[in-house]
Design an enzyme around this catalytic site. Sequence first.
Site, PDB file in Angstrom:
ATOM      1  N   ASP A  98       0.825  -1.210   0.162  1.00 49.11           N
ATOM      2  CA  ASP A  98       0.118   0.097   0.170  1.00 49.11           C
ATOM      3  C   ASP A  98       0.891   1.270   0.021  1.00 49.11           C
ATOM      4  O   ASP A  98       1.762   1.565   1.029  1.00 49.11           O
ATOM      5  CB  ASP A  98      -0.811  -0.101   1.392  1.00 49.11           C
ATOM      6  CG  ASP A  98      -2.050   1.057   1.107  1.00 49.11           C
ATOM      7  OD1 ASP A  98      -3.157   0.379   1.546  1.00 49.11           O
ATOM      8  OD2 ASP A  98      -1.932   1.862   0.551  1.00 49.11           O
ATOM      9  N   ASP A 199      -2.787   5.093  -2.277  1.00 53.28           N
ATOM     10  CA  ASP A 199      -3.677   5.703  -1.360  1.00 53.28           C
ATOM     11  C   ASP A 199      -3.845   7.075  -1.837  1.00 53.28           C
ATOM     12  O   ASP A 199      -2.981   7.898  -2.206  1.00 53.28           O
ATOM     13  CB  ASP A 199      -3.083   5.630  -0.034  1.00 53.28           C
ATOM     14  CG  ASP A 199      -3.800   6.178   1.151  1.00 53.28           C
ATOM     15  OD1 ASP A 199      -4.986   5.446   1.398  1.00 53.28           O
ATOM     16  OD2 ASP A 199      -3.672   7.276   1.465  1.00 53.28           O
ATOM     17  N   GLU A 254      -6.421   4.384  -5.488  1.00 53.51           N
ATOM     18  CA  GLU A 254      -7.562   4.656  -4.696  1.00 53.51           C
ATOM     19  C   GLU A 254      -7.984   6.129  -5.111  1.00 53.51           C
ATOM     20  O   GLU A 254      -7.280   7.012  -4.911  1.00 53.51           O
ATOM     21  CB  GLU A 254      -7.193   4.503  -3.500  1.00 53.51           C
ATOM     22  CG  GLU A 254      -8.753   4.777  -2.623  1.00 53.51           C
ATOM     23  CD  GLU A 254      -8.540   5.218  -0.839  1.00 53.51           C
ATOM     24  OE1 GLU A 254      -7.511   5.946  -0.931  1.00 53.51           O
ATOM     25  OE2 GLU A 254      -9.404   5.096  -0.466  1.00 53.51           O
ATOM     26  N   HIS A 330     -11.076  -2.001   4.464  1.00 48.69           N
ATOM     27  CA  HIS A 330     -10.684  -1.238   5.655  1.00 48.69           C
ATOM     28  C   HIS A 330     -11.405  -0.045   5.958  1.00 48.69           C
ATOM     29  O   HIS A 330     -11.736   0.318   7.195  1.00 48.69           O
ATOM     30  CB  HIS A 330      -9.246  -1.367   5.923  1.00 48.69           C
ATOM     31  CG  HIS A 330      -8.625  -0.168   5.097  1.00 48.69           C
ATOM     32  ND1 HIS A 330      -8.554  -0.424   3.707  1.00 48.69           N
ATOM     33  CD2 HIS A 330      -8.134   0.834   5.271  1.00 48.69           C
ATOM     34  CE1 HIS A 330      -8.058   0.603   3.223  1.00 48.69           C
ATOM     35  NE2 HIS A 330      -7.750   1.266   4.210  1.00 48.69           N
ATOM     36  N   ASP A 331     -12.062   0.598   4.963  1.00 52.26           N
ATOM     37  CA  ASP A 331     -12.643   1.975   5.046  1.00 52.26           C
ATOM     38  C   ASP A 331     -14.061   1.772   5.084  1.00 52.26           C
ATOM     39  O   ASP A 331     -14.915   2.648   5.226  1.00 52.26           O
ATOM     40  CB  ASP A 331     -12.315   2.839   3.971  1.00 52.26           C
ATOM     41  CG  ASP A 331     -10.892   3.297   4.102  1.00 52.26           C
ATOM     42  OD1 ASP A 331     -10.150   3.719   2.931  1.00 52.26           O
ATOM     43  OD2 ASP A 331     -10.327   3.283   5.421  1.00 52.26           O
TER      44      ASP A 331
HETATM   45  O1  TEU Z   1      -8.848   6.764   2.187  1.00 58.71           O
HETATM   46  C1  TEU Z   1      -9.175   7.776   1.854  1.00 58.71           C
HETATM   47  C2  TEU Z   1     -10.692   7.954   1.894  1.00 58.71           C
HETATM   48  O2  TEU Z   1     -11.179   8.902   1.113  1.00 58.71           O
HETATM   49  C3  TEU Z   1     -11.550   7.336   2.904  1.00 58.71           C
HETATM   50  O3  TEU Z   1     -10.728   7.309   4.139  1.00 58.71           O
HETATM   51  C4  TEU Z   1     -12.638   8.198   3.160  1.00 58.71           C
HETATM   52  O4  TEU Z   1     -12.283   9.240   3.792  1.00 58.71           O
HETATM   53  C5  TEU Z   1     -13.661   7.451   3.994  1.00 58.71           C
HETATM   54  O5  TEU Z   1     -12.791   6.956   5.065  1.00 58.71           O
HETATM   55  C6  TEU Z   1     -14.309   6.099   3.320  1.00 58.71           C
HETATM   56  O6  TEU Z   1     -15.573   6.991   2.959  1.00 58.71           O
HETATM   57  C7  TEU Z   1      -7.522   6.156   2.336  1.00 58.71           C
HETATM   58  C8  TEU Z   1      -7.173   4.949   3.418  1.00 58.71           C
HETATM   59  O7  TEU Z   1      -7.959   4.020   2.520  1.00 58.71           O
HETATM   60  C9  TEU Z   1      -7.851   5.408   4.645  1.00 58.71           C
HETATM   61  O8  TEU Z   1      -7.817   4.193   5.283  1.00 58.71           O
HETATM   62  C10 TEU Z   1      -6.874   6.635   5.033  1.00 58.71           C
HETATM   63  O9  TEU Z   1      -7.408   6.865   6.424  1.00 58.71           O
HETATM   64  C11 TEU Z   1      -7.117   7.702   4.057  1.00 58.71           C
HETATM   65  O10 TEU Z   1      -6.657   7.350   2.826  1.00 58.71           O
HETATM   66  C12 TEU Z   1      -5.781   8.772   4.669  1.00 58.71           C
HETATM   67  O11 TEU Z   1      -4.665   7.829   4.133  1.00 58.71           O
END
Ligand code: TEU
Length: 555
Positions: A98, A199, A254, A330-331
């Site tokens: 990642d 990311d 992403e 994970h989000d």
């Molecule tokens: O996620 C970016 C992101 O857009 C999501 O985290 C969004 O803000 C929300 O949580 C989901 O709708 C990436 C990573 O996957 C996340 O884990 C990190 O927290 C974020 O970037 C910052 O690096």
Amino acid sequence: MSKEWFKDSVVYQVYPMSFQDSNNDGIGDLPGIAERLDYIKKLGADVIWLNPIYKSPNKDNGYDIADYKAINPDYGTMADFDKLLSETHEKGMKLLMDLVVNHTSDQHEWFKESKNSKDNQYADYYIWRDPVDGHEPNNWRAAFGGSAWTYVPARGQYYLHLFAPGQPDLNWENPEVRQSVFDIERFWLDKGVDGFRMDVINLISKPAGLPDVPGVATAGTTLAFVADGPRLNEFLKQMNEEVLSHYDVMTVGEMPGSTPEDAIKYTGLKSNELNMVFQFEHVLLSPNPDVRLDKWNDEPVKLPELKVALNKWQKALDGKGWNSLYWNNHDQPRAVSRFSNDDPKYRVRAAKMLGTTLHMMQGTPYVYEGEELGMTNAHHTKLNQYEDLESVNAYHELVDQKHIVDGPTMLKYLANMSRDNARTPMQWDSEANAGFSKVTPWYALNTNYKEINAEAVLKDDHSVFYYYQKLIKLRHDNEIIRRGTFEELDPKDDQVYAYRRHYGDQTLLVVSNFTDQTITRDYDQKDASKLLIGNYDDDEGTTLRPYESKVYLFK
Ligand code: TEU
Ligand code: CA
């Protein structure tokens, strides 16, 4: 494998801190993942994506990197990583890292130096701006609460952080920053890593002049406003030309806020940038009607809206780019809770229906750890059950500071949408701590682990695991699934998701009942040459039972 092996692969996403603890400190680690490689192989995955495992103060669970070339000691050593990588390869799988290079940790050497003065080697590695009328340079809001700017007296300036103050955005306009990132990529690719998930990579080029977000500035509208900036294609082409094109790698960007048109620019067959993107349209459906609340809601997803989001991407990239296919990560909340009625009675059926609906589409499918068990949301009811800064900060900002929503309502929104739902430890068996660890895990287990766990599903021929195994094998064995075109059917139907795939003289029909009702739909199933897979033991033709999903092949 062909140069386009990414198109034939299924990816299994491992969230290292929650996957398997091997040294009983309550935190998942690299040797723990190595212990479970055969489990991942058994599922049929071709590629493993690891969430960040680099040295980090863990303010955002590793998405705040302090040293890109060192392993977080919580997860093990570089020797542990080298062993995991070689064992992954020995088992015929590939490994993605990642890459988090829109921002670093504020503990990174570069930032520690940069914030000291305006004339050191790293002064221009971040985005510093003078105060405007004694305030922040613009109205941008950070994804984890508050302004996207923090003031540093030593410089008399603000620095930009689209996420937490501990995650300062790198200044990609600086060619030295780009070279530093390329150096990091080569370090891992020369070790034999097979590619990167990148990311929020569509945030690295900021709008010229950093103008205010028009309208209401929230975390969501700021990300959408900043996404897909003016020099993004240029930066990605340079990265591809100077680094990626020299290796046989897979890349997935992403891209929150990205559109199919943007994605074709990045993943186009001649774009020479990335292989595919993670888009967000289908996971951010039913946002709260009050735009100040962004994604926080407890509205169920409306099927026609889900179909518009997914079908748009299937049609737009067909023959022009490449899709990633995911329900979970994970989000995101757990799919079976988000996209079905979350009734335990239908959990297994619904999990299989969702898997079928997604895995028969065109693109590269991603299975998030526990999805193959049919894991559900944690159904938390109290604020102290949340650990993710996004959840906790959103509660305090929206309830305590801005009084936009009351506490009980926000707790319902968090239960429905929080990232914490995806971060409860993997449920391996019904023993103490679900076999994840011999001590209390860093984060509380979902209370249903005694009934939902890998040991139980591996003993059950009708489990979600073996159903996903069949879906993955069908993809490996059928060109029409990997390469067929996409035809949407009845987009306005609010009960059934149906579509066709075409390839040569073959047609695939996918019919999924997204309701807990028994209904009928006639798509000439009777003329099919065979039923490839279904989540009931028999086939009642045009009758669709609760959460029934079937795939027919027409020669
Ligand atoms: O996620 C970016 C992101 O857009 C999501 O985290 C969004 O803000 C929300 O949580 C989901 O709708 C990436 C990573 O996957 C996340 O884990 C990190 O927290 C974020 O970037 C910052 O690096
Ligand atoms: Ca551990």
